[in-house]
Design a protein around this motif. Structure first.
Motif, PDB file in Angstrom:
ATOM      1  N   SER A  84       6.826   5.582  -6.829  1.00  0.00           N
ATOM      2  CA  SER A  84       5.591   6.327  -7.058  1.00  0.00           C
ATOM      3  C   SER A  84       4.978   6.885  -5.776  1.00  0.00           C
ATOM      4  N   CYS A  85       5.407   6.398  -4.630  1.00  0.00           N
ATOM      5  CA  CYS A  85       4.890   6.891  -3.346  1.00  0.00           C
ATOM      6  C   CYS A  85       5.906   7.780  -2.634  1.00  0.00           C
ATOM      7  N   GLY A  86       6.940   8.184  -3.353  1.00  0.00           N
ATOM      8  CA  GLY A  86       7.994   8.995  -2.755  1.00  0.00           C
ATOM      9  C   GLY A  86       7.500  10.332  -2.234  1.00  0.00           C
ATOM     10  N   SER A  87       8.196  10.838  -1.228  1.00  0.00           N
ATOM     11  CA  SER A  87       7.893  12.126  -0.589  1.00  0.00           C
ATOM     12  C   SER A  87       6.504  12.144   0.040  1.00  0.00           C
ATOM     13  N   GLN A  88       6.063  10.992   0.524  1.00  0.00           N
ATOM     14  CA  GLN A  88       4.779  10.902   1.213  1.00  0.00           C
ATOM     15  C   GLN A  88       4.995  10.358   2.612  1.00  0.00           C
ATOM     16  N   MET A  89       4.071  10.697   3.486  1.00  0.00           N
ATOM     17  CA  MET A  89       4.113  10.163   4.846  1.00  0.00           C
ATOM     18  C   MET A  89       2.716   9.764   5.275  1.00  0.00           C
ATOM     19  N   ILE A  90       2.664   8.816   6.195  1.00  0.00           N
ATOM     20  CA  ILE A  90       1.401   8.384   6.792  1.00  0.00           C
ATOM     21  C   ILE A  90       1.610   8.350   8.297  1.00  0.00           C
ATOM     22  N   ILE A  91       0.701   8.960   9.012  1.00  0.00           N
ATOM     23  CA  ILE A  91       0.761   8.941  10.470  1.00  0.00           C
ATOM     24  C   ILE A  91      -0.152   7.833  10.958  1.00  0.00           C
ATOM     25  N   CYS A  92       0.433   6.846  11.608  1.00  0.00           N
ATOM     26  CA  CYS A  92      -0.316   5.742  12.200  1.00  0.00           C
ATOM     27  C   CYS A  92      -0.335   5.953  13.713  1.00  0.00           C
ATOM     28  N   PRO A  93      -1.108   5.178  14.448  1.00  0.00           N
ATOM     29  CA  PRO A  93      -1.206   5.420  15.892  1.00  0.00           C
ATOM     30  C   PRO A  93       0.143   5.445  16.631  1.00  0.00           C
ATOM     31  N   ASN A  94       1.079   4.584  16.274  1.00  0.00           N
ATOM     32  CA  ASN A  94       2.341   4.518  17.010  1.00  0.00           C
ATOM     33  C   ASN A  94       3.564   4.934  16.206  1.00  0.00           C
ATOM     34  N   THR A  95       3.470   4.931  14.901  1.00  0.00           N
ATOM     35  CA  THR A  95       4.628   5.159  14.033  1.00  0.00           C
ATOM     36  C   THR A  95       4.253   6.095  12.890  1.00  0.00           C
ATOM     37  N   VAL A  96       5.152   7.037  12.611  1.00  0.00           N
ATOM     38  CA  VAL A  96       5.007   7.885  11.421  1.00  0.00           C
ATOM     39  C   VAL A  96       5.883   7.258  10.341  1.00  0.00           C
ATOM     40  N   HIS A  97       5.304   6.949   9.192  1.00  0.00           N
ATOM     41  CA  HIS A  97       6.005   6.294   8.091  1.00  0.00           C
ATOM     42  C   HIS A  97       6.320   7.319   7.012  1.00  0.00           C
ATOM     43  N   TYR A  98       7.586   7.338   6.569  1.00  0.00           N
ATOM     44  CA  TYR A  98       8.048   8.266   5.540  1.00  0.00           C
ATOM     45  C   TYR A  98       8.620   7.484   4.368  1.00  0.00           C
ATOM     46  N   ASN A  99       8.010   7.614   3.185  1.00  0.00           N
ATOM     47  CA  ASN A  99       8.629   7.094   1.970  1.00  0.00           C
ATOM     48  C   ASN A  99       9.465   8.240   1.411  1.00  0.00           C
TER      49      ASN A  99
END
Length: 186
Positions: free
Chosen positions: A163-178
């Protein structure tokens, strides 16, 4: 999901669950990452078919990380590794460097079962499951969250949570890609 990085176009995906023939890989992608669950069942032939399809996709590099549906990697790891065709790089608690990009994977299918150490200066950490609190619907792995906080990979590619596919979150040190594609292939 296309991720432009260091003069490459990286296409990352997971969770096709046997529907990989419906997946449209962009022609400009030169590096492919599969973060697991290419198959729906546990049959060796289904896994072999998926891996052969993957090996035939045009790219300079094809990385494969097993998911929880690639159960053969947990039950019979030696047999599973024999299914990896030429042209596909299996990463399991290991890494490779390609054209100055460092890829590393730890076996979070979907969770880690003990603390992990990884190298520093990783460009792409690839797991099947998410870290706690990151596109995880409350089911992510706290041990993986700790690894990411400690080692700060530039990017984290994962799937598992459809359900969270094709989303990304930019955090201070790491960019997370589902990079789960399951829901878009239905």
């Amino acid at each position: 999901m296309i991720i432009p990085y260091k003069n490459h176009k990286i296409f990352a995906f997971s969770d096709t669950h046997g529907m990989h023939s419906q997946l449209r890989i962009p022609s400009e992608a030169d590096i492919l990452i599969c973060a697991g669950d290419g198959v729906a069942g546990i049959e060796e032939q289904e896994l072999s078919d998926f891996l052969n399809w993957y090996a035939a996709q045009p790219a300079q590099l094809r990385i494969f990380v097993a998911g929880n549906h690639e159960l053969l990697f947990d039950l019979c790891p030696e047999d599973a590794q024999l299914l990896i065709p030429k042209g596909v790089t299996l990463l399991e608690d290991s890494g490779i460097k390609y054209d100055n990009i460092h890829f590393y994977s730890i076996t979070a299918r979907p969770w880690l079962h003990h603390k992990q150490e990884i190298p520093s200066s990783i460009d792409f950490l690839i797991t099947h499951g998410p870290a706690k609190g990151v596109l995880d619907e409350g089911t992510g792995c706290s041990l993986l969250k700790d690894v990411i906080a400690k080692y700060k990979p530039r990017n984290h590619v994962f799937g598992h949570i459809h359900s969270c596919g094709s989303q990304m979150i930019i955090c201070p040190n790491t960019v997370h890609y589902n990079v789960s594609y399951f829901e878009s292939l239905l």
